[in-house]
Scaffold this motif. Sequence first.
Motif, mmCIF file in Angstrom:
data_model
loop_
_atom_site.group_PDB
_atom_site.id
_atom_site.type_symbol
_atom_site.label_atom_id
_atom_site.label_comp_id
_atom_site.label_asym_id
_atom_site.label_seq_id
_atom_site.Cartn_x
_atom_site.Cartn_y
_atom_site.Cartn_z
ATOM 1 N N UNK A 132 0.839 -1.207 0.000
ATOM 2 C CA UNK A 132 0.000 0.000 0.000
ATOM 3 C C UNK A 132 0.872 1.254 0.000
ATOM 4 N N UNK A 133 1.955 1.238 0.787
ATOM 5 C CA UNK A 133 2.869 2.393 0.802
ATOM 6 C C UNK A 133 3.487 2.610 -0.576
ATOM 7 N N UNK A 134 3.886 1.517 -1.217
ATOM 8 C CA UNK A 134 4.521 1.629 -2.532
ATOM 9 C C UNK A 134 3.537 2.164 -3.565
ATOM 10 N N UNK A 135 2.304 1.694 -3.508
ATOM 11 C CA UNK A 135 1.280 2.208 -4.425
ATOM 12 C C UNK A 135 1.038 3.704 -4.212
ATOM 13 N N UNK A 136 1.054 4.124 -2.946
ATOM 14 C CA UNK A 136 0.878 5.551 -2.651
ATOM 15 C C UNK A 136 2.015 6.384 -3.222
ATOM 16 N N UNK A 137 3.252 5.892 -3.080
ATOM 17 C CA UNK A 137 4.416 6.616 -3.606
ATOM 18 C C UNK A 137 4.356 6.711 -5.129
ATOM 19 N N UNK A 138 3.888 5.650 -5.777
ATOM 20 C CA UNK A 138 3.761 5.682 -7.234
ATOM 21 C C UNK A 138 2.687 6.665 -7.675
ATOM 22 N N UNK A 139 1.600 6.751 -6.893
ATOM 23 C CA UNK A 139 0.539 7.716 -7.213
ATOM 24 C C UNK A 139 1.037 9.158 -7.103
ATOM 25 N N UNK A 140 1.950 9.409 -6.154
ATOM 26 C CA UNK A 140 2.482 10.763 -5.969
ATOM 27 C C UNK A 140 3.215 11.259 -7.210
ATOM 28 N N UNK A 141 3.914 10.339 -7.884
ATOM 29 C CA UNK A 141 4.679 10.747 -9.069
ATOM 30 C C UNK A 141 3.933 10.434 -10.358
ATOM 31 N N UNK A 142 2.723 9.886 -10.231
ATOM 32 C CA UNK A 142 1.880 9.646 -11.396
ATOM 33 C C UNK A 142 2.400 8.567 -12.326
ATOM 34 N N UNK A 143 2.868 7.466 -11.753
ATOM 35 C CA UNK A 143 3.432 6.378 -12.559
ATOM 36 C C UNK A 143 2.731 5.073 -12.211
ATOM 37 N N UNK A 144 2.361 4.311 -13.239
ATOM 38 C CA UNK A 144 1.779 2.989 -13.027
ATOM 39 C C UNK A 144 2.897 1.979 -12.855
ATOM 40 N N UNK A 145 2.689 0.986 -12.002
ATOM 41 C CA UNK A 145 3.761 0.049 -11.679
ATOM 42 C C UNK A 145 4.200 -0.766 -12.891
ATOM 43 N N UNK A 146 3.274 -1.040 -13.819
ATOM 44 C CA UNK A 146 3.651 -1.825 -14.994
ATOM 45 C C UNK A 146 4.575 -1.069 -15.940
ATOM 46 N N UNK A 147 4.697 0.247 -15.742
ATOM 47 C CA UNK A 147 5.609 1.053 -16.567
ATOM 48 C C UNK A 147 6.990 1.205 -15.947
ATOM 49 N N UNK A 148 7.187 0.630 -14.741
ATOM 50 C CA UNK A 148 8.453 0.788 -14.018
ATOM 51 C C UNK A 148 9.365 -0.406 -14.308
ATOM 52 N N UNK A 149 10.551 -0.100 -14.847
ATOM 53 C CA UNK A 149 11.549 -1.154 -15.064
ATOM 54 C C UNK A 149 12.260 -1.495 -13.756
ATOM 55 N N UNK A 150 12.641 -0.468 -13.002
ATOM 56 C CA UNK A 150 13.345 -0.682 -11.730
ATOM 57 C C UNK A 150 12.949 0.410 -10.754
ATOM 58 N N UNK A 151 12.621 0.013 -9.526
ATOM 59 C CA UNK A 151 12.315 0.961 -8.462
ATOM 60 C C UNK A 151 13.126 0.637 -7.227
ATOM 61 N N UNK A 152 13.797 1.658 -6.682
ATOM 62 C CA UNK A 152 14.641 1.470 -5.500
ATOM 63 C C UNK A 152 14.243 2.445 -4.406
ATOM 64 N N UNK A 153 14.379 1.983 -3.158
ATOM 65 C CA UNK A 153 14.131 2.830 -1.991
ATOM 66 C C UNK A 153 15.454 3.023 -1.269
ATOM 67 N N UNK A 154 15.842 4.298 -1.013
ATOM 68 C CA UNK A 154 17.131 4.570 -0.390
ATOM 69 C C UNK A 154 17.032 4.577 1.126
ATOM 70 N N UNK A 155 18.129 4.982 1.772
ATOM 71 C CA UNK A 155 18.205 4.986 3.237
ATOM 72 C C UNK A 155 17.121 5.844 3.868
#
Length: 286
Positions: A192-215
Amino acid sequence: MPDWIMVALRTLLAVVALFLLTKLLGKRQISQLSFFEYITGITIGSLAAYISLESEQQWYLGIISLAVWVAVSLGMEFLTMKSKIMRDFIDGKARLLIKDGKVLEDNLMKERLTADELMEQLRSKNIFKVADVEFALIEPSGEINVLPTRDNQPFTPKHLGITVGPEQEPQAVIIDGKMMDEPLATIGRSRAWLNTELEKIGVAIENVYLGQVDTYGQLYVDLFDDQIKVPKPQAKASLYATLKKCEADIELFALTTDNQEAKQMYEECSKRLQHVLANVKPLLHR
Protein backbone atom coordinates in the motif's frame (compact mmCIF):
# COMPACT_ATOMS: atom_id res chain seq x y z
CA MET A 1 32.11 -43.69 -34.10
CA PRO A 2 33.03 -40.79 -36.47
CA ASP A 3 35.87 -38.56 -35.30
CA TRP A 4 33.73 -35.41 -35.31
CA ILE A 5 31.22 -36.96 -32.92
CA MET A 6 34.06 -38.14 -30.68
CA VAL A 7 35.58 -34.64 -30.62
CA ALA A 8 32.18 -33.10 -29.87
CA LEU A 9 31.54 -35.46 -26.95
CA ARG A 10 35.03 -35.02 -25.52
CA THR A 11 34.71 -31.25 -25.81
CA LEU A 12 31.43 -31.33 -23.90
CA LEU A 13 33.07 -33.52 -21.27
CA ALA A 14 36.01 -31.11 -21.01
CA VAL A 15 33.69 -28.11 -20.64
CA VAL A 16 31.70 -29.78 -17.83
CA ALA A 17 34.87 -30.93 -16.03
CA LEU A 18 36.50 -27.51 -16.41
CA PHE A 19 33.40 -25.72 -15.12
CA LEU A 20 33.05 -27.96 -12.05
CA LEU A 21 36.74 -27.85 -11.16
CA THR A 22 36.91 -24.07 -11.63
CA LYS A 23 33.86 -23.65 -9.39
CA LEU A 24 35.72 -25.73 -6.81
CA LEU A 25 38.67 -23.32 -6.94
CA GLY A 26 36.42 -20.38 -6.08
CA LYS A 27 35.94 -16.83 -7.37
CA ARG A 28 39.43 -15.67 -6.51
CA GLN A 29 40.68 -17.61 -9.52
CA ILE A 30 38.82 -15.04 -11.63
CA SER A 31 39.04 -11.82 -9.64
CA GLN A 32 42.70 -11.67 -8.63
CA LEU A 33 45.30 -14.22 -9.69
CA SER A 34 48.50 -14.94 -7.83
CA PHE A 35 51.54 -16.17 -9.77
CA PHE A 36 50.68 -19.80 -9.10
CA GLU A 37 47.00 -19.31 -9.91
CA TYR A 38 47.96 -17.64 -13.18
CA ILE A 39 50.03 -20.69 -14.13
CA THR A 40 47.25 -23.02 -12.98
CA GLY A 41 44.67 -21.21 -15.12
CA ILE A 42 46.80 -21.49 -18.25
CA THR A 43 47.60 -25.16 -17.62
CA ILE A 44 44.00 -26.16 -16.91
CA GLY A 45 42.90 -24.48 -20.14
CA SER A 46 45.60 -26.35 -22.08
CA LEU A 47 44.59 -29.65 -20.53
CA ALA A 48 40.94 -29.04 -21.41
CA ALA A 49 41.97 -28.47 -25.04
CA TYR A 50 44.07 -31.65 -24.92
CA ILE A 51 41.06 -33.69 -23.74
CA SER A 52 38.97 -32.31 -26.59
CA LEU A 53 41.32 -32.90 -29.53
CA GLU A 54 43.80 -35.66 -28.69
CA SER A 55 41.64 -38.47 -30.01
CA GLU A 56 44.50 -41.00 -30.02
CA GLN A 57 45.03 -40.76 -26.26
CA GLN A 58 42.87 -42.06 -23.42
CA TRP A 59 40.43 -39.28 -22.49
CA TYR A 60 40.41 -40.11 -18.79
CA LEU A 61 44.13 -39.36 -18.51
CA GLY A 62 43.40 -35.71 -19.20
CA ILE A 63 40.68 -35.72 -16.52
CA ILE A 64 43.16 -37.19 -14.03
CA SER A 65 45.70 -34.51 -14.91
CA LEU A 66 43.06 -31.79 -14.45
CA ALA A 67 42.08 -33.22 -11.05
CA VAL A 68 45.73 -33.30 -9.91
CA TRP A 69 46.28 -29.65 -10.91
CA VAL A 70 43.12 -28.58 -9.08
CA ALA A 71 44.10 -30.59 -5.99
CA VAL A 72 47.55 -28.96 -5.95
CA SER A 73 45.97 -25.53 -6.37
CA LEU A 74 43.55 -26.18 -3.50
CA GLY A 75 46.46 -27.35 -1.36
CA MET A 76 48.35 -24.15 -2.14
CA GLU A 77 45.32 -22.05 -1.21
CA PHE A 78 44.99 -23.93 2.08
CA LEU A 79 48.65 -23.26 2.88
CA THR A 80 48.34 -19.56 2.08
CA MET A 81 45.31 -19.25 4.35
CA LYS A 82 47.00 -21.02 7.27
CA SER A 83 50.55 -19.66 7.00
CA LYS A 84 51.67 -16.05 6.64
CA ILE A 85 55.14 -17.20 5.54
CA MET A 86 53.70 -19.39 2.76
CA ARG A 87 51.29 -16.61 1.77
CA ASP A 88 54.15 -14.14 1.38
CA PHE A 89 56.22 -16.71 -0.54
CA ILE A 90 53.47 -17.82 -2.95
CA ASP A 91 51.42 -14.65 -3.38
CA GLY A 92 54.16 -12.12 -2.66
CA LYS A 93 53.91 -8.97 -0.55
CA ALA A 94 52.79 -5.43 -1.24
CA ARG A 95 55.65 -3.09 -2.16
CA LEU A 96 55.82 0.67 -1.67
CA LEU A 97 56.29 2.63 -4.91
CA ILE A 98 55.72 6.23 -3.80
CA LYS A 99 56.22 7.77 -0.36
CA ASP A 100 55.63 11.43 0.55
CA GLY A 101 55.37 12.36 -3.11
CA LYS A 102 58.72 10.71 -3.98
CA VAL A 103 59.02 7.76 -6.37
CA LEU A 104 61.05 4.86 -4.96
CA GLU A 105 62.98 3.93 -8.10
CA ASP A 106 64.60 0.81 -6.60
CA ASN A 107 61.20 -0.70 -5.75
CA LEU A 108 59.92 0.29 -9.17
CA MET A 109 62.78 -1.66 -10.76
CA LYS A 110 62.09 -4.71 -8.57
CA GLU A 111 58.50 -4.76 -9.83
CA ARG A 112 59.64 -4.31 -13.48
CA LEU A 113 57.56 -1.15 -13.82
CA THR A 114 58.46 1.89 -15.88
CA ALA A 115 57.66 5.48 -15.02
CA ASP A 116 55.13 5.56 -17.88
CA GLU A 117 53.30 2.53 -16.51
CA LEU A 118 53.27 4.03 -13.03
CA MET A 119 51.83 7.32 -14.33
CA GLU A 120 49.20 5.39 -16.29
CA GLN A 121 48.08 3.66 -13.10
CA LEU A 122 48.00 6.96 -11.21
CA ARG A 123 45.90 8.58 -13.93
CA SER A 124 43.41 5.71 -13.63
CA LYS A 125 43.00 6.85 -9.99
CA ASN A 126 42.40 10.47 -11.13
CA ILE A 127 45.86 11.55 -9.96
CA PHE A 128 48.06 13.38 -12.45
CA LYS A 129 50.92 14.58 -10.22
CA VAL A 130 53.23 12.38 -8.16
CA ALA A 131 53.50 15.22 -5.62
CA ASP A 132 49.78 14.72 -4.83
CA VAL A 133 50.43 11.16 -3.57
CA GLU A 134 51.03 10.45 0.13
CA PHE A 135 51.99 6.89 -0.70
CA ALA A 136 51.26 4.28 -3.35
CA LEU A 137 51.91 0.56 -3.23
CA ILE A 138 51.54 -2.36 -5.59
CA GLU A 139 49.50 -5.28 -4.25
CA PRO A 140 50.36 -8.96 -4.82
CA SER A 141 47.58 -9.02 -7.44
CA GLY A 142 49.43 -6.33 -9.42
CA GLU A 143 46.93 -3.56 -8.65
CA ILE A 144 48.36 -0.22 -7.52
CA ASN A 145 46.53 1.46 -4.64
CA VAL A 146 47.05 5.14 -3.91
CA LEU A 147 46.46 7.40 -0.90
CA PRO A 148 46.38 11.08 -1.94
CA THR A 149 47.82 13.75 0.32
CA ARG A 150 45.36 15.20 2.81
CA ASP A 151 44.97 18.36 0.71
CA ASN A 152 43.83 16.25 -2.25
CA GLN A 153 41.45 13.89 -0.44
CA PRO A 154 37.68 14.31 -0.96
CA PHE A 155 35.92 16.55 1.55
CA THR A 156 33.63 14.53 3.83
CA PRO A 157 31.24 15.27 6.73
CA LYS A 158 33.95 13.95 9.08
CA HIS A 159 36.14 16.95 8.22
CA LEU A 160 33.31 19.18 9.46
CA GLY A 161 32.90 17.21 12.66
CA ILE A 162 29.49 15.93 11.51
CA THR A 163 28.47 12.43 12.53
CA VAL A 164 26.52 10.77 9.73
CA GLY A 165 24.25 7.80 10.33
CA PRO A 166 25.05 4.45 8.70
CA GLU A 167 23.99 4.11 5.07
CA GLN A 168 21.59 1.26 4.46
CA GLU A 169 21.62 -0.79 1.29
CA PRO A 170 19.09 0.51 -1.28
CA GLN A 171 16.36 -2.05 -1.85
CA ALA A 172 14.98 -2.89 -5.30
CA VAL A 173 11.24 -2.98 -4.56
CA ILE A 174 10.13 -3.07 -8.23
CA ILE A 175 11.75 -5.14 -10.97
CA ASP A 176 10.29 -5.48 -14.47
CA GLY A 177 6.99 -3.93 -13.37
CA LYS A 178 6.47 -6.31 -10.44
CA MET A 179 6.58 -5.61 -6.70
CA MET A 180 9.25 -7.42 -4.68
CA ASP A 181 7.76 -8.39 -1.31
CA GLU A 182 11.02 -9.43 0.37
CA PRO A 183 12.84 -6.07 -0.14
CA LEU A 184 9.69 -4.24 0.98
CA ALA A 185 9.62 -6.30 4.18
CA THR A 186 13.34 -5.60 4.72
CA ILE A 187 12.73 -1.84 4.90
CA GLY A 188 9.46 -2.24 6.81
CA ARG A 189 7.19 -1.03 4.01
CA SER A 190 4.00 -2.43 2.54
CA ARG A 191 2.50 -2.72 -0.92
CA ALA A 192 0.00 0.00 0.00
CA TRP A 193 2.87 2.39 0.80
CA LEU A 194 4.52 1.63 -2.53
CA ASN A 195 1.28 2.21 -4.43
CA THR A 196 0.88 5.55 -2.65
CA GLU A 197 4.42 6.62 -3.61
CA LEU A 198 3.76 5.68 -7.23
CA GLU A 199 0.54 7.72 -7.21
CA LYS A 200 2.48 10.76 -5.97
CA ILE A 201 4.68 10.75 -9.07
CA GLY A 202 1.88 9.65 -11.40
CA VAL A 203 3.43 6.38 -12.56
CA ALA A 204 1.78 2.99 -13.03
CA ILE A 205 3.76 0.05 -11.68
CA GLU A 206 3.65 -1.82 -14.99
CA ASN A 207 5.61 1.05 -16.57
CA VAL A 208 8.45 0.79 -14.02
CA TYR A 209 11.55 -1.15 -15.06
CA LEU A 210 13.34 -0.68 -11.73
CA GLY A 211 12.31 0.96 -8.46
CA GLN A 212 14.64 1.47 -5.50
CA VAL A 213 14.13 2.83 -1.99
CA ASP A 214 17.13 4.57 -0.39
CA THR A 215 18.20 4.99 3.24
CA TYR A 216 15.78 7.88 3.75
CA GLY A 217 12.77 5.98 2.44
CA GLN A 218 12.65 7.83 -0.89
CA LEU A 219 11.53 5.97 -3.99
CA TYR A 220 13.51 6.29 -7.24
CA VAL A 221 12.10 4.75 -10.40
CA ASP A 222 13.46 4.01 -13.86
CA LEU A 223 10.78 3.58 -16.53
CA PHE A 224 10.73 1.36 -19.59
CA ASP A 225 10.14 4.50 -21.64
CA ASP A 226 13.21 6.70 -21.09
CA GLN A 227 11.49 9.63 -22.82
CA ILE A 228 9.14 10.11 -19.86
CA LYS A 229 10.54 12.43 -17.18
CA VAL A 230 9.86 11.38 -13.60
CA PRO A 231 9.99 14.03 -10.86
CA LYS A 232 12.77 13.42 -8.34
CA PRO A 233 11.86 12.82 -4.68
CA GLN A 234 11.63 16.11 -2.78
CA ALA A 235 11.16 14.90 0.79
CA LYS A 236 14.63 15.96 1.97
CA ALA A 237 14.46 19.28 0.14
CA SER A 238 11.01 19.97 1.61
CA LEU A 239 12.26 19.22 5.13
CA TYR A 240 15.21 21.59 4.69
CA ALA A 241 12.90 24.32 3.37
CA THR A 242 10.57 23.85 6.34
CA LEU A 243 13.45 24.20 8.81
CA LYS A 244 14.64 27.36 7.05
CA LYS A 245 11.11 28.80 7.25
CA CYS A 246 10.98 28.01 10.98
CA GLU A 247 14.30 29.83 11.44
CA ALA A 248 12.99 32.88 9.55
CA ASP A 249 9.76 32.91 11.59
CA ILE A 250 11.66 32.76 14.89
CA GLU A 251 13.93 35.63 13.81
CA LEU A 252 10.84 37.63 12.83
CA PHE A 253 9.28 37.03 16.26
CA ALA A 254 12.51 38.22 17.91
CA LEU A 255 12.48 41.43 15.88
CA THR A 256 8.81 42.28 16.37
CA THR A 257 8.37 41.57 20.10
CA ASP A 258 8.92 44.27 22.73
CA ASN A 259 9.28 41.75 25.53
CA GLN A 260 13.02 41.49 26.24
CA GLU A 261 12.70 38.08 27.85
CA ALA A 262 10.79 36.72 24.83
CA LYS A 263 13.24 38.41 22.43
CA GLN A 264 16.18 36.73 24.17
CA MET A 265 14.42 33.35 24.06
CA TYR A 266 13.65 33.70 20.34
CA GLU A 267 17.23 34.72 19.55
CA GLU A 268 18.58 31.72 21.47
CA CYS A 269 16.19 29.38 19.63
CA SER A 270 17.23 30.90 16.31
CA LYS A 271 20.93 30.25 17.05
CA ARG A 272 20.21 26.64 17.97
CA LEU A 273 18.18 26.10 14.82
CA GLN A 274 20.98 27.63 12.74
CA HIS A 275 23.38 25.12 14.30
CA VAL A 276 20.99 22.27 13.44
CA LEU A 277 20.66 23.53 9.87
CA ALA A 278 24.44 23.69 9.47
CA ASN A 279 24.70 20.03 10.57
CA VAL A 280 21.91 18.67 8.41
CA LYS A 281 22.53 20.77 5.29
CA PRO A 282 25.01 18.25 3.74
CA LEU A 283 22.34 15.56 4.09
CA LEU A 284 19.21 17.47 3.05
CA HIS A 285 20.33 20.22 0.71
CA ARG A 286 20.82 19.39 -2.99
